[in-house]
Write a protein that holds these residues in place. Structure first.
Motif, short mmCIF file in Angstrom:
data_model
loop_
_atom_site.label_atom_id
_atom_site.label_comp_id
_atom_site.label_asym_id
_atom_site.label_seq_id
_atom_site.Cartn_x
_atom_site.Cartn_y
_atom_site.Cartn_z
N ARG A 143 0.85 -1.19 0.00
CA ARG A 143 0.00 0.00 0.00
C ARG A 143 0.89 1.24 0.00
N VAL A 144 0.69 2.11 -1.00
CA VAL A 144 1.54 3.27 -1.23
C VAL A 144 0.67 4.51 -1.31
N MET A 145 1.12 5.62 -0.73
CA MET A 145 0.35 6.86 -0.78
C MET A 145 1.26 8.03 -1.13
N SER A 146 0.71 9.00 -1.85
CA SER A 146 1.35 10.29 -2.09
C SER A 146 0.48 11.36 -1.43
N PHE A 147 1.13 12.26 -0.67
CA PHE A 147 0.35 13.22 0.12
C PHE A 147 1.11 14.54 0.23
N ASN A 148 0.63 15.56 -0.47
CA ASN A 148 1.12 16.92 -0.26
C ASN A 148 0.41 17.45 0.98
N VAL A 149 1.16 17.62 2.07
CA VAL A 149 0.55 17.92 3.36
C VAL A 149 0.33 19.41 3.60
N ARG A 150 0.78 20.25 2.67
CA ARG A 150 0.66 21.70 2.78
C ARG A 150 1.58 22.24 3.88
N LEU A 151 2.43 23.17 3.52
CA LEU A 151 3.36 23.76 4.49
C LEU A 151 2.62 24.57 5.54
N MET A 152 3.34 25.36 6.31
CA MET A 152 2.75 26.02 7.47
C MET A 152 2.79 27.55 7.37
N ILE A 169 -4.03 9.69 7.74
CA ILE A 169 -2.92 8.78 7.49
C ILE A 169 -3.14 7.45 8.19
N ARG A 170 -3.63 7.52 9.42
CA ARG A 170 -3.87 6.28 10.17
C ARG A 170 -4.87 5.39 9.44
N ARG A 171 -5.95 5.99 8.96
CA ARG A 171 -6.98 5.20 8.28
C ARG A 171 -6.47 4.62 6.96
N ALA A 172 -5.62 5.36 6.27
CA ALA A 172 -5.10 4.88 4.99
C ALA A 172 -4.22 3.65 5.18
N ASP A 173 -3.50 3.59 6.29
CA ASP A 173 -2.67 2.44 6.63
C ASP A 173 -1.71 2.06 5.50
N ALA A 174 -1.03 3.05 4.94
CA ALA A 174 -0.06 2.77 3.88
C ALA A 174 1.19 2.13 4.47
N ASP A 175 1.80 1.24 3.71
CA ASP A 175 3.09 0.69 4.11
C ASP A 175 4.17 1.76 4.00
N VAL A 176 4.05 2.60 2.98
CA VAL A 176 5.02 3.66 2.75
C VAL A 176 4.30 4.81 2.05
N PHE A 177 4.65 6.04 2.37
CA PHE A 177 4.06 7.17 1.65
C PHE A 177 5.06 8.31 1.54
N GLY A 178 4.96 9.01 0.41
CA GLY A 178 5.80 10.16 0.16
C GLY A 178 5.02 11.44 0.38
N THR A 179 5.65 12.42 1.03
CA THR A 179 5.01 13.70 1.29
C THR A 179 5.73 14.81 0.53
N LEU A 216 -3.96 7.01 -2.73
CA LEU A 216 -3.55 5.73 -2.15
C LEU A 216 -3.69 4.64 -3.20
N ALA A 217 -2.61 3.91 -3.45
CA ALA A 217 -2.63 2.81 -4.42
C ALA A 217 -2.25 1.52 -3.72
N GLU A 218 -2.92 0.45 -4.09
CA GLU A 218 -2.60 -0.87 -3.55
C GLU A 218 -2.07 -1.75 -4.67
N TYR A 219 -0.89 -2.32 -4.44
CA TYR A 219 -0.24 -3.13 -5.47
C TYR A 219 -0.16 -4.58 -5.01
N ARG A 220 -0.05 -5.45 -6.00
CA ARG A 220 0.21 -6.86 -5.74
C ARG A 220 1.59 -7.19 -6.25
N TRP A 221 2.35 -7.89 -5.42
CA TRP A 221 3.68 -8.29 -5.83
C TRP A 221 3.60 -9.42 -6.85
#
Length: 287
Positions: A34-43, A63-73, A279-284
């Motif tokens: 499970r992979v996610m990309s998330f622009n979190v917006r600066l401050m 983020i908790r609900r998405a439960d990604a294995d790895v995500f880029g911000t 959020l994308a889910e991949y199969r190996w």
């Protein structure tokens, strides 16, 4: 008495057979990533009701609900990254700021510590001098960069490369975005064959642009190739919930995308960011 024991033994045998069947079925199913990309917006100080302090808990919850294995911000400041892992201690994160230190935006990469380990990691800049931290060329206003890692799954030793980036945003930056995508494609071409690759980012461009075509030559866009999609196609909504451009993309090579989702979580009309995470889910592939 003997009859009772025979019935108990028979039930135990059935339970054992069921467990073997379930285990065999699970073993025959390729694992997922499970992979996610998330622009979190600066401050920025002028975000008003959408300031970081007002939305950070919703962002952590998303983020908790998405439960990604790895995500880029993208647009991540160190304070934000540290707040996320404080609220979600199952994650760790890494990455340098775009000027080479911790004082500016990061392309922070977050991963589940219980599922993945970092084999190696690094950064390079999207410029004529990629190894020079903070370098700016191609008419960019700010440094642009990639944070990457080679990950290994703790459960089975499978490995994959992960690249995360943020392209320049102005309309006149089209050529710079195309050159940035070409540089990333060149780097990917030098990776070991047979190791899957995932690329996430806010690309500040639309499909069919030069940047998109440069990446699509060797990678698969999760949104266009997934058999199941949910959520709006566009991702940038400026805190309105009504997105008008699909500029946040998740790419891969060597993995089969199963589903992709644009996450639209909100609370009382307030959103965790001005971008919807993807959020994308991949199969190996089978070993």
């Amino acid at each position: 008495m003997l009859k009772t024991r025979a019935i108990a033994m028979f039930r135990g045998l059935l339970a054992g057979l069921a467990l073997v069947a379930v285990t065999a079925s699970a073993a025959g199913t390729p694992p997922t990533l499970r992979v996610m990309s998330f622009n979190v917006r600066l401050m920025p100080a002028d975000d008003g009701v959408n300031r970081w302090e007002a939305r950070r808990d919703l962002l952590v919850q998303t983020i908790r609900r998405a439960d990604a294995d790895v995500f880029g911000t993208q647009e991540l400041f160190k304070e934000q990254g540290d707040y996320i892992v404080a609220g979600l201690p199952q994650y760790a994160w890494f990455g340098r700021g775009r000027r080479g230190d911790d004082g500016d935006e990061h392309m922070g990469v977050f991963y589940r510590k219980d599922r993945l380990r970092v084999v190696e990691s690094g950064d390079f800049w999207l410029s004529d001098t990629p190894e020079v931290a903070g370098s700016i060329t191609w008419g960019n206003l700010f440094p642009r960069m990639v944070t990457w890692a080679l990950f290994e799954r703790k459960s089975d030793g499978r490995r994959f490369y992960f690249f995360n980036t943020h392209f320049p945003y102005r309309e006149q930056d089209g050529e710079a975005r195309t050159r940035a995508a070409a540089l990333i494609a060149q780097r990917l071409a030098k990776l070991p064959q047979g190791v899957p690759v995932v690329v996430t980012g806010d690309f500040n461009d639309v499909p069919d642009s030069g940047a998109y075509r440069a990446l699509a030559a060797t990678l698969q866009d999760a949104w266009t190739t997934a058999p199941r999609r949910s959520g709006p196609e566009a991702t940038f909504h400026d805190f309105t919930g009504k997105a008008d451009r699909r500029i946040d993309w998740v790419w891969s090579k060597g993995l089969q995308v199963r589903r992709v989702q644009t996450i639209t979580d909100q609370r009382d009309g307030r959103y965790p960011s001005d971008h919807f995470p993807v959020l994308a889910e991949y199969r190996w592939p089978a070993l």
